[in-house]
Each structure stands twice: as C-alpha cells, then as structure tokens.
Motif scaffolding. Structure first.
Motif, PDB file in Angstrom:
ATOM      1  N   PRO A 119       0.774  -1.243   0.000  1.00 41.10           N
ATOM      2  CA  PRO A 119       0.000   0.000   0.000  1.00 41.10           C
ATOM      3  C   PRO A 119       0.802   1.289   0.000  1.00 41.10           C
ATOM      4  CG  PRO A 119      -0.023  -1.002   2.170  1.00 41.10           C
ATOM      5  CD  PRO A 119       0.686  -1.971   1.275  1.00 41.10           C
ATOM      6  N   ASP A 120       2.069   1.251   0.395  1.00 42.93           N
ATOM      7  CA  ASP A 120       2.826   2.493   0.551  1.00 42.93           C
ATOM      8  C   ASP A 120       3.599   2.862  -0.712  1.00 42.93           C
ATOM      9  OD1 ASP A 120       1.915   2.589   3.122  1.00 42.93           O
ATOM     10  OD2 ASP A 120       3.772   1.848   4.023  1.00 42.93           O
ATOM     11  N   ASN A 121       3.688   4.159  -0.975  1.00 41.85           N
ATOM     12  CA  ASN A 121       4.490   4.649  -2.092  1.00 41.85           C
ATOM     13  C   ASN A 121       5.976   4.611  -1.741  1.00 41.85           C
ATOM     14  OD1 ASN A 121       2.137   5.177  -3.476  1.00 41.85           O
ATOM     15  ND2 ASN A 121       2.060   7.326  -2.835  1.00 41.85           N
ATOM     16  N   GLY A 122       6.804   4.677  -2.772  1.00 41.98           N
ATOM     17  CA  GLY A 122       8.238   4.621  -2.539  1.00 41.98           C
ATOM     18  C   GLY A 122       8.781   5.782  -1.741  1.00 41.98           C
ATOM     19  N   GLU A 123       8.097   6.933  -1.809  1.00 45.41           N
ATOM     20  CA  GLU A 123       8.597   8.134  -1.138  1.00 45.41           C
ATOM     21  C   GLU A 123       8.117   8.249   0.302  1.00 45.41           C
ATOM     22  OE1 GLU A 123       6.740   8.087  -3.858  1.00 45.41           O
ATOM     23  OE2 GLU A 123       7.996   8.766  -5.535  1.00 45.41           O
ATOM     24  N   GLU A 124       7.292   7.307   0.766  1.00 43.66           N
ATOM     25  CA  GLU A 124       6.669   7.430   2.077  1.00 43.66           C
ATOM     26  C   GLU A 124       7.374   6.575   3.123  1.00 43.66           C
ATOM     27  OE1 GLU A 124       2.001   8.150   1.217  1.00 43.66           O
ATOM     28  OE2 GLU A 124       2.756   6.132   0.847  1.00 43.66           O
ATOM     29  N   GLY A 125       7.572   7.131   4.300  1.00 43.98           N
ATOM     30  CA  GLY A 125       8.030   6.355   5.449  1.00 43.98           C
ATOM     31  C   GLY A 125       9.221   5.479   5.139  1.00 43.98           C
ATOM     32  N   ASN A 126       9.022   4.183   5.249  1.00 43.22           N
ATOM     33  CA  ASN A 126      10.085   3.212   4.990  1.00 43.22           C
ATOM     34  C   ASN A 126      10.124   2.763   3.535  1.00 43.22           C
ATOM     35  OD1 ASN A 126      10.994   3.137   7.655  1.00 43.22           O
ATOM     36  ND2 ASN A 126       9.469   1.609   8.234  1.00 43.22           N
ATOM     37  N   GLY A 127       9.417   3.475   2.659  1.00 42.20           N
ATOM     38  CA  GLY A 127       9.351   3.047   1.273  1.00 42.20           C
ATOM     39  C   GLY A 127       8.319   1.957   1.097  1.00 42.20           C
ATOM     40  N   THR A 128       8.353   1.291  -0.044  1.00 45.45           N
ATOM     41  CA  THR A 128       7.364   0.261  -0.336  1.00 45.45           C
ATOM     42  C   THR A 128       7.752  -1.056   0.314  1.00 45.45           C
ATOM     43  OG1 THR A 128       6.735   1.286  -2.428  1.00 45.45           O
ATOM     44  CG2 THR A 128       6.233  -1.046  -2.173  1.00 45.45           C
ATOM     45  N   GLU A 129       6.776  -1.656   0.975  1.00 44.87           N
ATOM     46  CA  GLU A 129       6.937  -2.979   1.573  1.00 44.87           C
ATOM     47  C   GLU A 129       5.815  -3.878   1.070  1.00 44.87           C
ATOM     48  OE1 GLU A 129       8.743  -1.730   5.945  1.00 44.87           O
ATOM     49  OE2 GLU A 129       6.557  -1.686   5.609  1.00 44.87           O
ATOM     50  N   ILE A 130       6.153  -5.111   0.721  1.00 40.86           N
ATOM     51  CA  ILE A 130       5.126  -6.099   0.402  1.00 40.86           C
ATOM     52  C   ILE A 130       4.754  -6.782   1.710  1.00 40.86           C
ATOM     53  CG2 ILE A 130       4.537  -8.186  -0.880  1.00 40.86           C
ATOM     54  CD1 ILE A 130       6.545  -7.368  -3.004  1.00 40.86           C
ATOM     55  N   LEU A 131       3.516  -6.591   2.131  1.00 41.90           N
ATOM     56  CA  LEU A 131       3.032  -7.123   3.393  1.00 41.90           C
ATOM     57  C   LEU A 131       2.232  -8.396   3.143  1.00 41.90           C
ATOM     58  CD1 LEU A 131       1.677  -3.789   4.928  1.00 41.90           C
ATOM     59  CD2 LEU A 131       4.010  -4.703   5.046  1.00 41.90           C
ATOM     60  N   THR A 132       2.401  -9.372   4.008  1.00 36.09           N
ATOM     61  CA  THR A 132       1.628 -10.611   3.940  1.00 36.09           C
ATOM     62  C   THR A 132       0.696 -10.695   5.131  1.00 36.09           C
ATOM     63  OG1 THR A 132       3.435 -11.768   2.812  1.00 36.09           O
ATOM     64  CG2 THR A 132       1.728 -13.132   3.844  1.00 36.09           C
ATOM     65  N   TYR A 133      -0.589 -10.905   4.836  1.00 37.82           N
ATOM     66  CA  TYR A 133      -1.596 -11.132   5.871  1.00 37.82           C
ATOM     67  C   TYR A 133      -2.177 -12.527   5.661  1.00 37.82           C
ATOM     68  CZ  TYR A 133      -1.590  -6.121   6.926  1.00 37.82           C
ATOM     69  OH  TYR A 133      -1.223  -4.856   7.289  1.00 37.82           O
ATOM     70  N   GLU A 134      -2.487 -13.193   6.761  1.00 35.54           N
ATOM     71  CA  GLU A 134      -3.070 -14.525   6.685  1.00 35.54           C
ATOM     72  C   GLU A 134      -4.286 -14.629   7.599  1.00 35.54           C
ATOM     73  OE1 GLU A 134      -0.275 -17.873   6.523  1.00 35.54           O
ATOM     74  OE2 GLU A 134       1.353 -16.380   6.658  1.00 35.54           O
ATOM     75  N   ALA A 135      -5.219 -15.471   7.200  1.00 39.53           N
ATOM     76  CA  ALA A 135      -6.420 -15.718   7.998  1.00 39.53           C
ATOM     77  C   ALA A 135      -6.932 -17.114   7.696  1.00 39.53           C
ATOM     78  CB  ALA A 135      -7.499 -14.692   7.695  1.00 39.53           C
ATOM     79  N   THR A 136      -7.615 -17.698   8.671  1.00 35.96           N
ATOM     80  CA  THR A 136      -8.246 -18.992   8.479  1.00 35.96           C
ATOM     81  C   THR A 136      -9.750 -18.844   8.653  1.00 35.96           C
ATOM     82  OG1 THR A 136      -6.282 -20.181   9.266  1.00 35.96           O
ATOM     83  CG2 THR A 136      -8.379 -21.385   9.265  1.00 35.96           C
ATOM     84  N   VAL A 137     -10.501 -19.327   7.664  1.00 38.25           N
ATOM     85  CA  VAL A 137     -11.956 -19.184   7.674  1.00 38.25           C
ATOM     86  C   VAL A 137     -12.579 -20.544   7.421  1.00 38.25           C
ATOM     87  CG1 VAL A 137     -11.842 -16.800   6.838  1.00 38.25           C
ATOM     88  CG2 VAL A 137     -12.064 -18.673   5.194  1.00 38.25           C
ATOM     89  N   THR A 138     -13.878 -20.605   7.579  1.00 36.84           N
ATOM     90  CA  THR A 138     -14.628 -21.804   7.208  1.00 36.84           C
ATOM     91  C   THR A 138     -15.133 -21.618   5.788  1.00 36.84           C
ATOM     92  OG1 THR A 138     -15.328 -22.163   9.487  1.00 36.84           O
ATOM     93  CG2 THR A 138     -16.594 -23.276   7.755  1.00 36.84           C
ATOM     94  N   PRO A 139     -14.587 -22.359   4.814  1.00 37.83           N
ATOM     95  CA  PRO A 139     -14.986 -22.144   3.414  1.00 37.83           C
ATOM     96  C   PRO A 139     -16.474 -22.388   3.213  1.00 37.83           C
ATOM     97  CG  PRO A 139     -13.036 -23.517   3.566  1.00 37.83           C
ATOM     98  CD  PRO A 139     -13.588 -23.417   4.949  1.00 37.83           C
ATOM     99  N   ALA A 140     -17.071 -21.608   2.314  1.00 42.47           N
ATOM    100  CA  ALA A 140     -18.468 -21.811   1.953  1.00 42.47           C
ATOM    101  C   ALA A 140     -18.623 -23.107   1.187  1.00 42.47           C
ATOM    102  CB  ALA A 140     -18.970 -20.631   1.124  1.00 42.47           C
ATOM    103  N   LYS A 141     -19.747 -23.775   1.366  1.00 38.71           N
ATOM    104  CA  LYS A 141     -19.989 -25.037   0.652  1.00 38.71           C
ATOM    105  C   LYS A 141     -20.677 -24.769  -0.665  1.00 38.71           C
ATOM    106  CE  LYS A 141     -20.277 -27.778   4.880  1.00 38.71           C
ATOM    107  NZ  LYS A 141     -21.098 -28.699   5.689  1.00 38.71           N
TER     108      LYS A 141
END
Length: 335
Positions: free
Chosen positions: A313-335
């Motif tokens: 989400p971040d631009n190269g000129e912002e804060g720490n520059g661009t970072e690729i962030l990984t988010y994970e979640a576990t859900v109950t898949p729809a049938k």
C-alpha cells in the motif's frame, strides 16, 4: 498499392488474429492445470472462491511478514505472481495533473506527465528488470493480472474519460506486446479464463467492459456497488474477479480530523456472468506509512480455508518506502 504489398498487409493482419486466438485458446486450456500457490488461478481450483465467501468483518487477519523493496517504486498500483517472478506496476509522476475550472475538450484536468513502470522482481523482492510502458499521455499503469502465461497491464491517461493501452507481458521471456487501445481510462484488468476475454474497470471502477483479444468491445455494464473503488483485481475460478480497493471518507471536527479523510479499505468478489457483487467486506489493517492495506497492489491465494494476502500500500517516497506485506487468515470455506 501493389498486389504484393496488399498481400503482405493481409498476411500480417491474419497473423495478428491467429496470435490473439492462440492466446485465448491457451488461456482456456490452462484452466485445468494451474497452481494457485504459484499465483495461477485455474478454473478447476475454486478454493479461493469458496474461502473468500467465508470472510466477514470479524475475520482475524494477522500480518505474518514484510519484504522491503530496496529500489525506487514511485506510486505502486498492481501486483502479480508467476512461478519465478513478482510483478509490480507503478507510476512515476513528473508533472502532476491540474483540475480545470470547467471541463475542456471533454477532460476535467490536464494530462500531466509521467512514466509507467512494470518492475520485475525475484521472489525475495530484488529488482531484476524495469519495463517502461506507455505512450504520450498514457503513462499510468493500473491493477494487473497473471493468467498463467502473460501479465496483463492497462496503461491509461491519468484522468477519467480518456484512453488506455492494454499490454501483455510474457512472464517467462518478459517480451512486451501492445495488445490494443481502448477509449476511456481503465485502471484494472483480468483475463476470464473460461471465455478467454479480458474484463477491465474504469476510473473509480464505475463501469466495466469486456473485450476479445483483438480489442473488440463485447459488452459494458455499470458497477452496482459503491462501497469501494477497486484498485487491483485478479481472476478467480469460475468466471469471477476478486478486487481490493479504498474509499476516502471526509472526517469531521468532532472526530478530530477536520479537513482530512479516512481510508476505508475493502475487498469484493464479482460474478462475471451475472455481473453482481457476490460478497464485499471491509478491511482495516494499516501499513507502516498509515495507509489501509488494500489501498493499491493486492493478490490473494487459498489453501482450503487458509487465506494468504499480499499487498503493497505504501508509495516509494513514504516512510520506509514500499513494503510487500503478507496477511493470513483462516476461515470456514463456503460449501
């Protein structure tokens, strides 16, 4: 015109049509064999569609990693994963657009100046190649998608109701092909692997269009949903697209933010047959620079009910520059 030259032009035109038909056929054939974990989304692997239908506003997302990109990324737009590469589209602004007091020649602002980039990285985020895309006033790459062979990128003018070029880039050879041009600003694109057609969304994702690979517009439709503006989308079997995006909402003095905006993030799954939004959910996790995570580049995969989301989400000129962030979640898949 000579007979020989006419014959040559007709032969070249036929070659273009045959090449486009071959790409469409290949896209449909790949549906059975793609590997979702590698960033490919085959039509027989519907795990992501099922899992996303189990996501709601109470889903617990956890940030599990971040990769800092150590090169200028400017304003990031879309991301895609192939077997060997990470692709990141971005726009480098040289001269910002300026709003007109009243529309001129059908435009609400000046064209500005810029450079469109498609950054090619290894899986560690190290830059391998910077592919420059665009022509003239068309310098703004949008959201991108990988169909198992090619990365599809729209590069538009940085203003609504304008024009765009649709490119495909071979994910192995990195060869660039200018597929066709379209009227209007298209800021995102996916390849529907059931039909072999391309589907794009316009400025603010207010309208969708479908084309064959020769650029013939087959249909258009209005977006029935106003929850978020889609920024980056991906194809999901069967004949669906999953998009992330953002809406900037004004803040009031009572909320402590007079004159500022609040970034509401979210995700939506759209049925490309019925053209309805099947499911949309908010997403409120924040980047190092304070942006909502679904602001721009976004891709998601599923392994059963375990979802993995990559965002930048971040631009190269912002804060720490661009970072690729990984988010994970576990859900109950729809049938």
């Amino acid at each position: 015109m000579s007979t020989a030259r006419t014959r040559g032009i007709l032969t070249a035109a036929a070659a273009i049509v045959l090449a486009a038909s071959a790409i469409s056929a290949t896209a449909a054939a790949q549906a059975a064999g793609d590997n979702a974990a590698a960033g490919n989304h085959g039509d027989r692997n519907t795990a992501l569609a099922h899992a996303f239908n189990g996501v709601d506003r109470n889903t617990h997302w956890q940030q599990t990693s971040k990769v800092k990109l150590n090169f200028p990324t400017f304003h990031t737009e879309g991301i895609a994963y192939s077997q060997d590469h990470i692709f990141l589209s971005a726009v480098q602004i040289i001269e910002p657009t300026v709003k007109f007091p009243t529309p001129q020649n059908g435009f609400d602002r000046t064209p500005g100046k810029g450079v469109g980039h498609l950054f090619v990285m290894d899986k560690g985020g190290n830059l391998q190649k910077d592919i420059v895309l665009g022509e003239g006033d068309m310098y703004h790459p949008g959201g991108i998608d990988f169909d198992g062979t090619n990365v599809w990128i729209p590069v538009a003018q940085y203003r609504p109701d304008s024009s765009a070029i649709i490119y495909r880039v071979d994910a192995n050879t990195l060869e660039v092909h200018k597929q066709f041009e379209v009227k209007d600003h298209f800021g995102g694109i996916v390849m529907d692997k059931q039909t072999g057609h391309l589907v794009g969304n316009t400025w603010g994702s207010r309208r969708f269009a479908e084309w064959d690979l020769q650029g013939k517009q087959l249909s258009t439709w209005e977006n029935p949903n106003y929850f978020i503006d889609y920024q980056d989308c991906q194809y999901v079997p069967s004949s669906r697209m999953l998009c992330s995006g953002i809406t900037n909402l004004p803040q009031t003095a009572a909320a402590g933010g007079a004159g500022t905006t609040y970034e509401l993030g979210g995700m939506a799954m759209i049925d490309l047959k019925s053209r309805n939004v099947i499911r949309d959910v908010p997403f409120q996790q924040w980047s190092t620079a304070g942006h909502v995570a679904t602001r721009n580049p976004f891709k998601m995969t599923a392994d059963g009910g375990h979802l993995t989301m990559k965002v930048a989400p971040d631009n190269g000129e912002e804060g720490n520059g661009t970072e690729i962030l990984t988010y994970e979640a576990t859900v109950t898949p729809a049938k």
